[in-house]
Design an enzyme around this catalytic site. Structure first.
Site, mmCIF file in Angstrom:
data_model
loop_
_atom_site.group_PDB
_atom_site.id
_atom_site.type_symbol
_atom_site.label_atom_id
_atom_site.label_comp_id
_atom_site.label_asym_id
_atom_site.label_seq_id
_atom_site.Cartn_x
_atom_site.Cartn_y
_atom_site.Cartn_z
ATOM 1 N NE ARG A 102 -2.642 0.793 4.197
ATOM 2 C CZ ARG A 102 -2.271 1.808 4.354
ATOM 3 N NH1 ARG A 102 -1.101 2.782 4.629
ATOM 4 N NH2 ARG A 102 -3.028 2.454 4.404
ATOM 5 C CG LEU A 103 2.378 4.159 -2.607
ATOM 6 C CD1 LEU A 103 2.220 4.325 -4.169
ATOM 7 C CD2 LEU A 103 3.782 4.212 -2.068
ATOM 8 C CG ASP A 104 0.973 6.369 4.714
ATOM 9 O OD1 ASP A 104 0.987 5.014 4.701
ATOM 10 O OD2 ASP A 104 2.346 6.772 4.727
ATOM 11 C CE1 TYR A 105 -7.664 9.888 0.914
ATOM 12 C CE2 TYR A 105 -6.699 11.951 2.048
ATOM 13 C CZ TYR A 105 -7.351 11.698 1.513
ATOM 14 O OH TYR A 105 -8.334 12.651 0.620
ATOM 15 C CB THR A 107 2.022 7.695 -0.046
ATOM 16 O OG1 THR A 107 2.375 8.602 1.599
ATOM 17 C CG2 THR A 107 3.239 7.908 -1.220
#
Length: 240
Positions: A102-105, A107
């Site tokens: 995942r990539l943060d919201y 990012t």
């Protein structure tokens, strides 16, 4: 060629849940290449012919994509708050794909998506040392000694967070900001932000520019492309 557990392949085809698929195998109702299979440890490949209760299952084609994830998007296949999710950018893809990690919201950057569980497990396994390269804009100018701590490891919330490479690319003393490039092997939750918070230079912007040898070349935020078979093979070799 990737092998997967038989019950997982059956479940992905939509015939039954994973648990129900296991029971069907134990009950002798699953046939692989003309032979009845009753062992749960059985593994199959995309070339194997599988039938459940006399009916051939439909195999889902394994697919692999790289997406330039924009900021303000959830790395998930659904969101209870109705925020934008990464699958919104691949509406025409028929297969049931999901993000690899995942990539943060907040990012942006390179995110892989697939329906290949073995591929995902290979890339995300903690023992794999695949480079993930980030560019960070910080509020405040990081101290070089602080950044050196990244290589030794910083303790945060009971975890040791490490970088394998870190370098200040530029500074703007008037705005009191800096651009920093760093490379990780780990993939801990909000890792980059936690590391910079620990040296009191919070992240303003964060972008993942590379995953292994893959880059965002040719893509704009929200755009995606399919990986070539050679790229898939090279990623799996990288994970080994």
């Amino acid at each position: 060629m990737n092998e997967e557990r038989l019950q997982k392949v059956i479940a992905r085809s939509g015939v039954a849940s994973r648990r129900k698929a296991e029971q069907l195998i134990l009950d002798g109702k699953v046939v692989v290449n003309g032979k009845k299979v009753t062992e749960l440890g059985t593994k199959v490949t995309s070339k194997d012919e599988i039938s459940v209760e006399g009916i051939p299952i439909e195999k889902e084609k394994l697919v692999y994509y790289v997406l330039y994830k924009p900021r303000g998007v959830i790395s998930s296949v659904k969101d209870e708050s109705n925020r934008k999710i990464v699958l919104d950018y691949l509406p025409e893809i028929e297969e049931r794909i999901y993000p690899v990690g995942r990539l943060d919201y907040d990012t942006s950057g390179l995110l892989l998506l697939t329906n290949d569980g073995d591929f995902t497990n290979q890339l995300l396994h903690p023992s794999r040392r695949i480079n993930k390269e980030y560019v960070v804009k910080t509020k405040g100018i990081p101290d070089k000694r602080g950044l050196e701590l990244f290589k030794k490891g910083i303790r945060s919330e009971g975890e040791t967070l490490k970088a394998v490479y870190v370098k200040i690319k530029s500074v703007d003393r008037k705005k009191n900001t800096a651009i920093v490039k760093l490379t990780l092997h780990q993939g801990k939750n909000r890792q980059v932000r936690r590391m910079f918070d620990a040296i009191h230079t919070p992240v303003m912007k964060l972008k993942r520019e590379k995953f292994g040898f893959l880059t965002l070349e040719g893509l704009q935020p929200g755009e995606y492309r399919e990986l070539t078979p050679q790229e898939v093979a090279d990623l799996l070799n990288l994970a080994k």
